[in-house]
Design an enzyme around this catalytic site. Sequence first.
Site, PDB file in Angstrom:
ATOM      1  N   GLU A 138      -4.008  -5.196   8.475  1.00 27.67           N
ATOM      2  CA  GLU A 138      -4.596  -4.082   9.212  1.00 27.67           C
ATOM      3  C   GLU A 138      -6.370  -4.075   9.110  1.00 27.67           C
ATOM      4  O   GLU A 138      -6.707  -3.880   9.988  1.00 27.67           O
ATOM      5  CB  GLU A 138      -4.305  -2.796   8.086  1.00 27.67           C
ATOM      6  CG  GLU A 138      -2.899  -2.621   8.201  1.00 27.67           C
ATOM      7  CD  GLU A 138      -2.697  -1.231   7.319  1.00 27.67           C
ATOM      8  OE1 GLU A 138      -1.935  -0.193   7.954  1.00 27.67           O
ATOM      9  OE2 GLU A 138      -2.820  -1.415   6.116  1.00 27.67           O
TER      10      GLU A 138
ATOM     11  N   GLU B 247       5.170  -3.382   4.129  1.00 27.98           N
ATOM     12  CA  GLU B 247       5.201  -2.442   3.356  1.00 27.98           C
ATOM     13  C   GLU B 247       6.738  -1.608   3.398  1.00 27.98           C
ATOM     14  O   GLU B 247       7.150  -1.147   2.260  1.00 27.98           O
ATOM     15  CB  GLU B 247       4.128  -1.070   3.871  1.00 27.98           C
ATOM     16  CG  GLU B 247       2.802  -1.307   3.480  1.00 27.98           C
ATOM     17  CD  GLU B 247       2.220  -2.329   4.560  1.00 27.98           C
ATOM     18  OE1 GLU B 247       0.882  -2.464   4.338  1.00 27.98           O
ATOM     19  OE2 GLU B 247       2.714  -2.958   5.361  1.00 27.98           O
TER      20      GLU B 247
END
Length: 258
Positions: free
Chosen positions: A111, A131
């Site tokens: 990210e 995730e």
Amino acid sequence: MTYAFITVAQAGRVTVVTINRPEAHNALNAQAQVELARAFDAFEADDEQWVAVLTGAGPKAFCAGHDLKSPMPLSSADLPPSGFGGITSRLQPTKPVIAAVNGIAMGGGFEIALACDIVVAAQNAAFALPEVRVGLAALGGGVLRLPREIGLKRAMGLMLTGRRLSAAEGLALGFVNEVVETDALAAALRWAEEIIACSPMSVRATKQIALQGLNEPLAAALEAQWAYPAVRRMLDSEDAAEGPAAFAAKRKPDWKGR
């Protein structure tokens, strides 16, 4: 300013920020988050610094994301206002940031890379938003940025499986700008030198137009760009006069950044 989990160095007009937790694959705990936010705040406020390079210490990891040994952020209030790594929610600044990705960029590390303007990766780099495999979601902007970068269907295939990508795959998909054999930092600094050869006022205006325009229909963006703050500063700057003058005189421009 002193830091425990990052280092900050300046080389001319370039600020190099290094996540310095190699023993934890440069995963970020709460204090590292705060330090990165402060480092990027300082970079943005320093008129003498035109480009930032973000990297990780050691050859194995750029950033493994959130340190799972630390408390998990349960809302945006548990992160700096500028987001994960002090950068993922930093939407207004116009100075360019280059990610030099050495090794893994997982979860929040990916990210962070997606939040940078240019990504240079070593051949051993690997990217993923894993995730979903640990009962979480990529809330640091990954689920929002990746579809914008590579298209919805391709992004869904990665986000819903947590599949890992190589540097070469990242280059093919378009979120990596260059793949180098080993020294991603050296390559990122080369990109930085190319950027600082240009007027910083023009660079900042270009970045603001590109990012702001993504959120508007083309016709509206064409009109709105004239009012963007970075564009107005560029048009009113000494650099706007220096560029054409240097071109006419067949000399190297002397950019002032004002």
